[in-house]
Design a protein around this motif. Structure first.
Motif, PDB file in Angstrom:
ATOM      1  N   SER A 118       0.775  -1.040   0.132  1.00  0.00           N
ATOM      2  CA  SER A 118       0.001  -0.100   0.030  1.00  0.00           C
ATOM      3  C   SER A 118       0.799   1.176   0.078  1.00  0.00           C
ATOM      4  O   SER A 118       0.514   2.140  -0.687  1.00  0.00           O
ATOM      5  CB  SER A 118      -0.897   0.023   1.140  1.00  0.00           C
ATOM      6  N   LYS A 190      -2.630   7.998   1.696  1.00  0.00           N
ATOM      7  CA  LYS A 190      -3.332   6.894   1.253  1.00  0.00           C
ATOM      8  C   LYS A 190      -4.898   7.528   1.288  1.00  0.00           C
ATOM      9  O   LYS A 190      -5.449   7.351   0.489  1.00  0.00           O
ATOM     10  CB  LYS A 190      -3.328   5.844   2.279  1.00  0.00           C
ATOM     11  N   CYS A 194      -7.851   7.140  -1.729  1.00  0.00           N
ATOM     12  CA  CYS A 194      -9.102   6.444  -1.408  1.00  0.00           C
ATOM     13  C   CYS A 194     -10.281   7.107  -1.309  1.00  0.00           C
ATOM     14  O   CYS A 194     -11.217   6.947  -1.890  1.00  0.00           O
ATOM     15  CB  CYS A 194      -9.024   5.441  -0.033  1.00  0.00           C
ATOM     16  N   ILE A 232      -4.143  -0.166  -1.920  1.00  0.00           N
ATOM     17  CA  ILE A 232      -3.902   0.574  -0.880  1.00  0.00           C
ATOM     18  C   ILE A 232      -4.717   0.341   0.297  1.00  0.00           C
ATOM     19  O   ILE A 232      -4.022   0.185   1.313  1.00  0.00           O
ATOM     20  CB  ILE A 232      -4.211   2.105  -1.364  1.00  0.00           C
ATOM     21  N   LYS A 233      -5.898   0.032   0.358  1.00  0.00           N
ATOM     22  CA  LYS A 233      -6.710  -0.421   1.397  1.00  0.00           C
ATOM     23  C   LYS A 233      -7.617  -1.376   0.803  1.00  0.00           C
ATOM     24  O   LYS A 233      -9.092  -0.937   0.567  1.00  0.00           O
ATOM     25  CB  LYS A 233      -7.317   0.684   1.983  1.00  0.00           C
ATOM     26  N   SER A 234      -7.304  -2.420   0.988  1.00  0.00           N
ATOM     27  CA  SER A 234      -8.292  -3.739   0.021  1.00  0.00           C
ATOM     28  C   SER A 234      -9.835  -3.603   0.760  1.00  0.00           C
ATOM     29  O   SER A 234     -10.662  -4.266   0.338  1.00  0.00           O
ATOM     30  CB  SER A 234      -7.614  -4.967   0.278  1.00  0.00           C
ATOM     31  N   GLN A 296      -2.339  -2.672   7.664  1.00  0.00           N
ATOM     32  CA  GLN A 296      -2.481  -1.292   7.004  1.00  0.00           C
ATOM     33  C   GLN A 296      -2.245  -0.034   7.742  1.00  0.00           C
ATOM     34  O   GLN A 296      -1.618   0.843   7.583  1.00  0.00           O
ATOM     35  CB  GLN A 296      -3.288  -1.372   5.849  1.00  0.00           C
TER      36      GLN A 296
END
Length: 444
Positions: A118, A190, A194, A232-234, A296
């Motif tokens: 990420s 991030k 997102c 990045i942030k599943s 994360q």
């Protein structure tokens, strides 16, 4: 670490002027003066947030995730300048990228961050932007803020269209002007990527599926946006998918005219869900999701802990060390976790000026929620939610995000940052419920 230089300040008005020029051209297409006004205010706030967050990280904290990403970006930039053939490392795994970094630099204090997929993705995006921003931290941050603004504007358009333009200014204050969103969602982070990508994804799905305005170009962009968020942030994509599936199921059930058939379908769904939980070891999958999201969130935890020296004034009260990430544990603790994520920190928990501003916003959110619950007598609150598919979608996505974020954050500062992804959806839900309530009062 001095990242911001005099050149950042020299270039800053130039890039702000360029961005303003394109935003002004875009605004010329708006026929509604109020929408044009909202558009400009949202843009200014997002740029202001990008600049102030950059200054905060440099001159107040002196450290942060943004600096980590910039350092990795700077490494990529230098390597590409030396040898354009190094562009191949944009397409390798994070492990190979880390090995490349170790070979070229060998800074073991930073090496671990380059091996996180990420973080690696943000470094690469920043590196690409570095070539159109003179590789200056604040200018790169402006581009992140601009993308975040663009995606959030698309999300606002979805909400405004669904709400048929009612309480438009109120909706803007909630979704676009909210300090947490424009401040924490505007930097080289991030969260900015997102937040922007989620806005574009929801807009594309709403426009093409709900409004049936099919766009081939948007369907080509959609997989890229989903992939971008997933690396990045599943868990964001997982929550998005689950929320859509639940809304589709509820919509299907409500279309059934026969009450008995409706009850049978719901019963079968509950039985099926029970079998899945009992025999498919669903708790293990939840455990994997929680562990993944926690890893994360935790990527820079050591930095925070070392500098804060376990500062008790910033603890959020939920740490994975005290939490067994199983299905039963999640069910038992979920109400407290959801409430904590949505409405904390409370005013008396604010030991820092930055946390105080967050606490004021959280308190206002709590008061508005309680007001609507009382005005609708609780039952009416949930009746409105379950009778409108977009409001239901926002409710589900807010609750699921609150669960994950509440279970995986370790202090109020990080919780404030990570929950901005759910705030636009929760805010819209409240504005939509208020609009329905006012409409009902006028008709009586």
């Amino acid at each position: 670490m001095q990242i911001i230089t005099i050149y950042d300040f020299i270039l800053l008005p130039v890039y702000l002027g360029i961005f303003y020029y394109f935003v002004k051209k875009k605004a010329a297409f708006f026929t509604d003066f109020n929408m044009k006004k909202i558009f400009f205010i949202a843009f200014v706030l997002r740029m202001f947030g990008s600049v102030t967050y950059s200054l905060l990280v440099q001159y107040y904290y002196g450290y942060g995730d943004s600096f980590t990403y910039y350092k990795g970006s700077d490494f990529i930039h230098d390597q590409l300048v030396q040898n354009l053939g190094n562009i191949k490392y944009f397409f390798v795994s994070s492990a190979e990228f880390q090995q490349w970094y170790n070979t070229e630099v060998g800074d073991m204090n930073f090496s671990g961050y380059t091996g996180i997929t990420s973080a690696n993705a943000i470094m690469k995006i920043s590196a690409l932007l570095s070539f159109i921003s003179f590789n200056k931290f604040m200018i790169i941050s402006l581009f992140f803020g601009l993308f975040s603004f663009a995606g959030q504007w698309k999300l606002f358009q979805v909400f405004n269209d669904y709400n048929k333009g009612k309480n438009q200014t109120m909706l803007a204050y909630a979704v676009l002007y909210s300090p947490s969103i424009w401040f924490w969602g505007s930097g080289l982070m991030k969260d900015s990527v997102c937040l922007g990508a989620m806005g574009f994804i929801v807009h594309i799905l709403y426009k093409n599926i709900i409004k049936k305005q099919i766009s081939f170009r948007e369907w080509l962009i959609l997989p890229f946006l989903i992939y971008l968020v997933s690396i990045i942030k599943s868990y964001i994509i997982i929550i998005l998918a689950v929320s859509i599936m639940v809304v589709v199921f509820v919509r299907y059930v409500l279309q059934l005219k026969n009450l008995l058939v409706r009850l049978i379908v719901i019963l079968l769904f509950l039985i099926f869900s029970g079998f899945v939980i009992a025999f498919a070891d669903f708790s293990t999958q939840i455990n994997d999701l929680v562990e993944e999201s926690y890893s994360q969130v935790k990527s820079n935890q050591q930095n925070y802990q070392n500098i804060q020296n376990e500062d008790e004034t910033s603890k959020a009260g939920f740490e994975l060390g005290n939490f067994d990430p199983s299905l039963s544990s999640m069910i038992i603790k979920s109400p407290g976790v959801i409430l904590s994520c949505l409405f904390r920190p409370f005013l008396w928990e604010s030991k820092k000026i930055i946390i105080l501003f967050t606490a004021l916003e959280s308190t206002l959110l709590l008061l508005v929620t309680l007001y609507l619950l009382l005005k609708t007598r609780v039952v009416g609150f949930f009746r409105i939610i379950f009778s409108n598919q977009l409001i239901l979608f926002c409710f589900i996505i807010s609750i699921l995000f609150a669960l994950i974020i509440g279970f995986t954050t370790f202090n109020f500062g990080t919780m404030t940052r990570y929950k901005i992804i759910l705030l636009p959806f929760y805010y819209f839900m409240l504005v939509a419920i208020f609009s329905k309530l006012m409409e009902k009062n006028r008709s009586e």
